[in-house]
Design a protein around this motif. Structure first.
Motif, short mmCIF file in Angstrom:
data_model
loop_
_atom_site.label_atom_id
_atom_site.label_comp_id
_atom_site.label_asym_id
_atom_site.label_seq_id
_atom_site.Cartn_x
_atom_site.Cartn_y
_atom_site.Cartn_z
N TRP A 47 0.83 -1.20 0.00
CA TRP A 47 0.00 0.00 0.00
C TRP A 47 0.87 1.26 0.00
CZ3 TRP A 47 -0.99 -4.36 2.80
CH2 TRP A 47 -2.25 -4.96 2.64
N ARG A 48 0.36 2.31 -0.58
CA ARG A 48 1.04 3.60 -0.52
C ARG A 48 0.82 4.25 0.84
NH1 ARG A 48 3.51 7.30 0.26
NH2 ARG A 48 4.07 9.11 -1.00
N HIS A 49 -0.40 4.10 1.37
CA HIS A 49 -0.75 4.65 2.68
C HIS A 49 -0.72 3.52 3.71
CE1 HIS A 49 -1.88 8.39 0.75
NE2 HIS A 49 -2.60 7.70 -0.10
N ARG A 50 0.14 3.64 4.72
CA ARG A 50 0.43 2.51 5.61
C ARG A 50 0.14 2.75 7.08
NH1 ARG A 50 6.06 2.31 2.35
NH2 ARG A 50 5.39 0.99 0.62
N ASP A 51 -0.38 3.90 7.43
CA ASP A 51 -0.55 4.23 8.84
C ASP A 51 -1.45 3.26 9.59
OD1 ASP A 51 1.01 6.36 8.18
OD2 ASP A 51 -0.46 7.91 8.70
N TRP A 52 -2.34 2.57 8.88
CA TRP A 52 -3.27 1.66 9.54
C TRP A 52 -2.61 0.35 9.99
CZ3 TRP A 52 -4.51 -2.96 6.92
CH2 TRP A 52 -4.11 -3.01 5.57
N TYR A 53 -1.39 0.08 9.49
CA TYR A 53 -0.67 -1.10 9.97
C TYR A 53 0.77 -0.81 10.38
CZ TYR A 53 1.40 -1.51 5.22
OH TYR A 53 2.07 -1.30 4.04
N LEU A 54 1.20 0.44 10.24
CA LEU A 54 2.57 0.81 10.57
C LEU A 54 2.59 2.17 11.25
CD1 LEU A 54 5.69 0.59 10.35
CD2 LEU A 54 5.49 1.57 8.04
N ASP A 55 3.13 2.22 12.46
CA ASP A 55 3.29 3.49 13.16
C ASP A 55 4.27 4.35 12.37
OD1 ASP A 55 4.07 5.57 14.89
OD2 ASP A 55 3.78 4.34 16.67
N PRO A 56 3.86 5.55 11.95
CA PRO A 56 4.77 6.41 11.16
C PRO A 56 6.09 6.69 11.86
CG PRO A 56 2.53 7.27 11.11
CD PRO A 56 2.54 6.16 12.12
N ASP A 57 6.11 6.66 13.19
CA ASP A 57 7.34 6.92 13.93
C ASP A 57 8.38 5.82 13.73
OD1 ASP A 57 6.32 9.28 14.92
OD2 ASP A 57 5.66 8.42 16.82
N HIS A 58 7.95 4.65 13.21
CA HIS A 58 8.86 3.52 13.03
C HIS A 58 9.40 3.42 11.61
CE1 HIS A 58 6.42 1.55 16.53
NE2 HIS A 58 7.31 2.43 16.97
N THR A 59 8.92 4.28 10.73
CA THR A 59 9.30 4.20 9.32
C THR A 59 10.80 4.33 9.12
OG1 THR A 59 7.15 5.07 8.62
CG2 THR A 59 8.97 5.23 7.05
N LYS A 60 11.42 5.29 9.77
CA LYS A 60 12.84 5.56 9.55
C LYS A 60 13.71 4.35 9.91
CE LYS A 60 16.42 9.01 10.51
NZ LYS A 60 16.74 10.27 11.24
N ALA A 61 13.33 3.61 10.93
CA ALA A 61 14.12 2.45 11.35
C ALA A 61 13.92 1.24 10.43
CB ALA A 61 13.75 2.06 12.78
N LEU A 62 12.73 1.15 9.80
CA LEU A 62 12.37 -0.05 9.05
C LEU A 62 12.61 0.04 7.55
CD1 LEU A 62 9.01 -0.88 10.86
CD2 LEU A 62 11.20 -2.04 11.16
N PHE A 63 12.79 1.26 7.02
CA PHE A 63 12.96 1.45 5.58
C PHE A 63 14.34 2.02 5.27
CE2 PHE A 63 8.45 1.27 6.05
CZ PHE A 63 7.92 0.84 4.83
N ASP A 64 14.84 1.71 4.07
CA ASP A 64 16.07 2.37 3.63
C ASP A 64 15.72 3.70 2.97
OD1 ASP A 64 15.27 1.91 1.00
OD2 ASP A 64 16.82 0.43 0.57
N ARG A 65 16.70 4.39 2.45
CA ARG A 65 16.47 5.73 1.89
C ARG A 65 15.63 5.70 0.62
NH1 ARG A 65 22.50 8.53 2.52
NH2 ARG A 65 22.58 8.47 4.82
N ASN A 66 15.56 4.56 -0.05
CA ASN A 66 14.80 4.45 -1.29
C ASN A 66 13.40 3.89 -1.11
OD1 ASN A 66 16.92 5.44 -2.97
ND2 ASN A 66 17.94 3.46 -2.76
N GLY A 67 13.00 3.71 0.16
CA GLY A 67 11.64 3.24 0.41
C GLY A 67 11.48 1.74 0.44
N ASN A 68 12.58 0.99 0.55
CA ASN A 68 12.52 -0.47 0.64
C ASN A 68 12.46 -0.88 2.10
OD1 ASN A 68 12.98 -0.95 -2.26
ND2 ASN A 68 15.00 -0.10 -1.83
N ILE A 69 11.48 -1.70 2.46
CA ILE A 69 11.32 -2.12 3.84
C ILE A 69 12.19 -3.34 4.13
CG2 ILE A 69 9.39 -3.72 3.54
CD1 ILE A 69 8.17 -2.40 6.11
N GLY A 70 12.69 -3.42 5.35
CA GLY A 70 13.48 -4.57 5.78
C GLY A 70 12.61 -5.64 6.41
N PRO A 71 13.21 -6.65 7.03
CA PRO A 71 12.46 -7.72 7.69
C PRO A 71 11.63 -7.17 8.84
CG PRO A 71 14.74 -8.37 7.34
CD PRO A 71 14.67 -6.90 7.07
N THR A 72 10.39 -7.61 8.95
CA THR A 72 9.47 -7.08 9.95
C THR A 72 8.78 -8.19 10.74
OG1 THR A 72 7.79 -6.94 8.21
CG2 THR A 72 8.96 -4.91 8.78
#
Length: 407
Positions: free
Chosen positions: A308-333
């Motif tokens: 999804w483009r909009h993820r707040d309903w399953y991902l706390d926005p405060d955690h985005t920086k730790a979980l994604f790289d600079r290009n928007g790729n998410i790591g293991p969750t």
């Protein structure tokens, strides 16, 4: 004015767990069922395909996933595996059910296919002085070598065809300048046209060094028909979704997105982020039963995390920086009941380290520990390092073996 049906974030998470096979009771028996449920599996990182499927299978094995990717099913007229690896959504690699590959290709990549050959010809002419005849000769040599051998790596093809060994510089003078062999654009065009395909990797299942094999071009489909069908499958698997979600996931224009969405007959609903869409047969989402409490360890670039483009309903926005790289790729969750609650990483010695970004409770911690054990059993002696490293994944892979929970 009639109010739209309201779908809450909690109801969306319940549906996500069911549709994306994240609870034990809804897991699949076969990897192709996982791919069908998710429309396609991100395949830029080869390990993602295996880990995505394993997380959603009752009894995952390497052999079952490998066979679905590379073996021709016995007793069928098809000469291709049940899963197809193709470049499609947003011009990235996915693994999709083979029966769906013509639709996905026609809806996403087919419009760009005719551009690959002129671009490759220009690149090789400017860098090496290649003529169209020389290009055609090299290309035909590739097809003949593959027909004779059955499969070969790019390096093996270059050894057999001297022209492919010539070096070229891409993006000269740019910060991202790099060198590659002439084999890269030649093979890229043949793959884009469906005349060759990637088969088993040269190394383990985590290797990005694939062998190439002959292939038949995919059957042609009308683009509008294909886009409608792909949009319908996406809304069925990921809905309710916004038009922005569909546009982002496919890489389409706003116009194509709106046309395809309208053609599906999807019905508008109200979401926290605005207007969303569901297929008419799924409007009873509010009556769906909640599955049993469910934990899942999903890999980097997992289709659910990236869906999804909009993820707040399953991902706390405060955690985005730790979980994604600079290009928007998410790591293991780590997931609990349809929400991301943490991250995991494999250490060099094989231990699965994890960190909880929020405390989900004792029941969740027990279920997460069980999933760590299940993943450890699947991996055995294999070591997995994501192609795209994220801040938290890097820290966990290097940290002492421990469990950490945010305060």
């Amino acid at each position: 004015m009639t109010a739209l049906p309201r779908i809450t974030a909690a109801q969306r998470r319940t549906r996500l767990v069911r549709r994306h096979l994240l609870a034990p009771s809804v897991r699949a028996k076969a990897p192709e069922a996982v791919a069908d449920a998710l429309v396609g599996l991100h395949a830029t990182d080869p390990a993602t395909v295996f880990l995505t499927a394993a997380a959603r299978m009752h009894a995952p094995t390497f052999n079952a996933i490998d066979a679905a990717l590379y073996d021709t099913p016995a007793g069928t007229p098809s000469d291709v595996p049940v899963l197809a690896r193709i470049r499609c959504m947003r011009r990235t690699m996915f693994v999709v059910p083979a029966h769906l590959a013509p639709t996905v290709h026609a809806a996403t990549a087919a419009a760009h296919t005719d551009r690959h050959r002129p671009h490759a010809l220009t690149q090789l002419h400017d860098a090496l002085g290649w003529t169209e005849h020389r290009y055609a000769t090299a290309e035909q040599a590739v097809l003949e070598v593959l027909a004779a051998r059955g499969a070969a790596t790019a390096a093996e093809l270059a050894d057999a065809i001297p022209d492919l060994r010539e070096g070229i510089v891409t993006f000269p003078g740019k910060p991202y300048q790099s060198r590659q062999r002439a084999s890269t654009p030649v093979l890229g065009v043949l793959a884009a046209e469906g005349r060759i395909r990637r088969t088993r990797p040269a190394g383990s299942w985590t290797s990005a060094q694939f062998r190439w094999a002959p292939a038949r071009p995919l059957p042609r489909m009308a683009a509008a028909e294909a886009k409608t069908e792909l949009a319908r499958r996406y809304v069925a698997a990921f809905g309710p979704v916004t038009a922005d979600d569909l546009k982002w996931w496919t890489g389409w224009t706003v116009t194509d997105t709106r046309k395809a969405l309208a053609a599906t007959g999807a019905q508008a609903v109200e979401l926290d982020e605005g207007t969303g869409y569901l297929l008419p047969e799924h409007l009873d989402i509010t009556t769906e039963d909640t599955p049993e409490p469910a934990a899942a360890l999903l890999p980097g670039l997992d289709p659910t995390a990236m869906g999804w483009r909009h993820r707040d309903w399953y991902l706390d926005p405060d955690h985005t920086k730790a979980l994604f790289d600079r290009n928007g790729n998410i790591g293991p969750t780590i997931w609990w009941n349809g929400r991301i609650v943490g991250a995991w990483a494999q250490q060099p010695q094989g231990h699965i380290n994890h960190h909880l970004l929020t405390d989900p409770g004792s029941q969740a911690r027990t279920a997460i520990a069980d999933e760590i054990g299940r993943l450890t059993t699947f991996l055995t002696d294999t070591r997995v390092t994501p192609c795209y490293r994220t801040p938290l994944e890097r820290r966990l892979s290097a940290a002492p073996s421990t469990t950490r929970t945010a305060n």
